[in-house]
Structure formats: C-alpha cells, structure tokens
Design a protein around this motif. Sequence first.
Motif, mmCIF file in Angstrom:
data_model
loop_
_atom_site.group_PDB
_atom_site.id
_atom_site.type_symbol
_atom_site.label_atom_id
_atom_site.label_comp_id
_atom_site.label_asym_id
_atom_site.label_seq_id
_atom_site.Cartn_x
_atom_site.Cartn_y
_atom_site.Cartn_z
ATOM 1 N N ARG A 44 0.818 -1.250 0.000
ATOM 2 C CA ARG A 44 -0.043 0.014 -0.016
ATOM 3 C C ARG A 44 0.911 1.321 -0.020
ATOM 4 N NH1 ARG A 44 -5.214 -0.938 1.243
ATOM 5 N NH2 ARG A 44 -5.860 -2.881 1.897
ATOM 6 N N CYS A 45 0.356 2.473 -0.397
ATOM 7 C CA CYS A 45 0.973 3.644 -0.438
ATOM 8 C C CYS A 45 1.341 3.858 1.235
ATOM 9 C CB CYS A 45 0.261 4.818 -1.185
ATOM 10 S SG CYS A 45 0.948 6.329 -0.681
ATOM 11 N N THR A 46 2.541 4.393 1.470
ATOM 12 C CA THR A 46 2.740 4.376 2.902
ATOM 13 C C THR A 46 2.102 5.934 3.422
ATOM 14 O OG1 THR A 46 4.896 5.541 2.249
ATOM 15 C CG2 THR A 46 4.920 3.335 2.826
ATOM 16 N N ALA A 47 1.784 6.837 2.430
ATOM 17 C CA ALA A 47 1.131 7.963 2.822
ATOM 18 C C ALA A 47 -0.491 8.025 2.897
ATOM 19 C CB ALA A 47 1.493 8.997 1.745
ATOM 20 N N CYS A 48 -1.047 7.441 2.079
ATOM 21 C CA CYS A 48 -2.585 7.258 2.123
ATOM 22 C C CYS A 48 -3.276 6.192 2.125
ATOM 23 C CB CYS A 48 -3.018 8.080 0.776
ATOM 24 S SG CYS A 48 -2.717 7.025 -0.784
ATOM 25 N N GLY A 49 -2.454 5.084 2.046
ATOM 26 C CA GLY A 49 -2.659 3.607 2.235
ATOM 27 C C GLY A 49 -3.648 3.075 0.987
ATOM 28 N N HIS A 50 -3.505 3.758 -0.004
ATOM 29 C CA HIS A 50 -3.888 3.474 -1.546
ATOM 30 C C HIS A 50 -3.202 1.988 -1.630
ATOM 31 C CE1 HIS A 50 -4.682 3.123 -5.687
ATOM 32 N NE2 HIS A 50 -3.155 3.046 -5.874
ATOM 33 N N ARG A 51 -4.172 0.987 -2.203
ATOM 34 C CA ARG A 51 -3.606 -0.388 -2.386
ATOM 35 C C ARG A 51 -3.048 -0.550 -4.041
ATOM 36 N NH1 ARG A 51 -6.762 -6.101 -2.432
ATOM 37 N NH2 ARG A 51 -5.217 -7.145 -3.642
ATOM 38 N N ARG A 69 5.241 9.237 -8.159
ATOM 39 C CA ARG A 69 4.282 9.644 -7.232
ATOM 40 C C ARG A 69 3.155 8.644 -7.451
ATOM 41 N NH1 ARG A 69 4.821 14.573 -5.826
ATOM 42 N NH2 ARG A 69 6.552 15.799 -6.749
ATOM 43 N N CYS A 70 2.892 8.605 -5.803
ATOM 44 C CA CYS A 70 1.479 7.675 -5.658
ATOM 45 C C CYS A 70 0.255 8.101 -6.911
ATOM 46 C CB CYS A 70 1.181 7.703 -4.243
ATOM 47 S SG CYS A 70 -0.518 6.898 -4.013
ATOM 48 N N SER A 71 -0.483 7.130 -7.429
ATOM 49 C CA SER A 71 -1.540 7.571 -8.193
ATOM 50 C C SER A 71 -2.587 8.341 -7.705
ATOM 51 C CB SER A 71 -1.788 6.219 -9.063
ATOM 52 O OG SER A 71 -2.398 5.196 -8.183
ATOM 53 N N SER A 72 -2.772 7.773 -6.269
ATOM 54 C CA SER A 72 -3.867 8.318 -5.685
ATOM 55 C C SER A 72 -3.668 9.572 -5.042
ATOM 56 C CB SER A 72 -4.401 7.238 -4.547
ATOM 57 O OG SER A 72 -5.389 7.838 -3.644
ATOM 58 N N CYS A 73 -2.598 9.589 -3.909
ATOM 59 C CA CYS A 73 -2.393 11.024 -3.389
ATOM 60 C C CYS A 73 -1.366 12.000 -3.674
ATOM 61 C CB CYS A 73 -2.212 10.695 -1.787
ATOM 62 S SG CYS A 73 -0.702 10.112 -1.596
ATOM 63 N N LYS A 74 -0.569 11.357 -4.844
ATOM 64 C CA LYS A 74 0.549 12.130 -5.453
ATOM 65 C C LYS A 74 1.543 12.268 -4.585
ATOM 66 C CE LYS A 74 -1.830 12.618 -9.082
ATOM 67 N NZ LYS A 74 -1.885 11.244 -9.969
#
Length: 264
Positions: A44-51, A69-74
């Motif tokens: 998961r993204c360590t910032a927002c938990g996006h799987r 960058r994370c696809s969800s929270c950037k």
Amino acid sequence: MSSDIALAFFPLAASLFGLLVGSFVNVVIYRVPRGESVVFPPSRCTACGHRIGPLENIPVVSWLALGGRCSSCKAPISVRYPLVELVVGALFALSAIEYGPTLACLAASLLSAVLVAVLFFDLDHLLIPDAFVVPCAILAFAFSATQHHMLDAFEGAAIAGGGFLLIYLATRGRGMGLGDVKLAAALGFALQVRTSVALVAASFIAGAAIALPVLVAGSRGRRDALPFGPFLVIAGLVLVFAPQVAFAPFEAYRHWVQMHGAAL
Ligand SMILES: [Zn+2]
C-alpha cells in the motif's frame, strides 16, 4: 542454433527476473524492521494507504510512468525503489553472463539480492540482522559448492570471519559491529583463501580511510555514523563476481617487476 539464441537471451531473461526479485527486496527492506510479513498483505502507499495494484507494481516501469508519485495522493515515491530493482536486475544479468544457465548462476544471483538487501538495510538501520546473514551463508556455501573444493569454503569463512573478528576486538567494536563479523564469515563461504585475505585487507584499508579523517578532524561520537556493511557488500560482490578486477593491480605490479627486475 536455437540453443545459441536461447543462450543469448539468457542474460536478458535473468535481468527481467532480477527486476522482480529487486521489487521483492524492496518489500523485505521495508517490512522486516517493522515485523511485518513479507508475503501478505499486498503493498500500500505509505502516505494514503492506497492499495498498489499489479499495473502500478511493474518494476521501474510503473515508477517512471507515475512520475515517481502515488497514483492516488501524489505523494512522492522514493527513487530508491526503482534503483534497488535496477541494481538487482543488473547483478542477475552479470551472474548470467559470468556463469551461464547453471546452479552457480542461481546461487550467485540470489546471494547478490540478499547482499543488496543488507546494503540498504544497514544504511537505514546501522544493523545487519541474522535474518539476512543466515541466507547469505547458505547461498554463499551453495555457490562455493558449484565452484571450488568444499575445504575452500570453510577456509574462506574462517579467514574472513577470523580477520573481521580480530578487527572487531582490536577496535573494541568501535570500527564495526558483530553483524559485520558474521556477514564477513558468511561471505567467506563464497570466497577462496586469497579472495578472503583480499576482503580482510581491503577492509583494513577502507576502515583506515574512513577513520583517519574523523581522527584528524578530532570529532567524536561518530562511531556508529558510518555503517561498514555497505562497504563489505560491495567488496564481497566484486570478489564473488570479478576477483580478477580486484587482483588486476597486483598482477600488473608483478608483471612489471618480472619485466624490469631482470634489467635492474
Ligand atoms: Zn498515496
């Protein structure tokens, strides 16, 4: 002819497999110190938990496609992830070129992956866990079994481990930790006597090179600031994959003496 083509593609296939193993090494480096399973749950993204789905988990490619960058929270994703994947991929390709489709290649490849994990783990935590040292010893021994006489493995481990234990005792643990001693012994299984001696000698030189500026500058309290593991890993990789590189200067010197010695 077809087997020639298969052989030509072997390093390429090995490097692709190495990228996947490198991706797993990233998971190991991140999760082991947190006491988490390396198999489950999915990343998961360590910032927002996006799987992180399969398409976002393709080694190197996904990081580049997502612009790091994370696809969800950037939130930025460290460049270290693709770097680890590339390094492991390159080491797998190197093993494939050096040893061909053999058991030696498999052992050397997996050993290099464990060593990359050690390198980055030690940089982060100034610690080399036994959970890394044990597989390193097993793989180094397996590699040795395909290359040398069994006695060589034990001699190499005794010299590398013994040499490092002496440095450890002489510096009262100020120069390195017991984890370094254990890692040196484990690596020694993959080395022969002269490469083990080279590893210990190179470590003395590197240790002095690191310690001298600190002594001259008169700064104190830096005993743990410079992890020795990364150096040990790099020296070990050179000695396992290309001992001729490490010995080239000595061979050149010996050759020069032979050429000019007679004229003197
Ligand atoms: Zn995120």
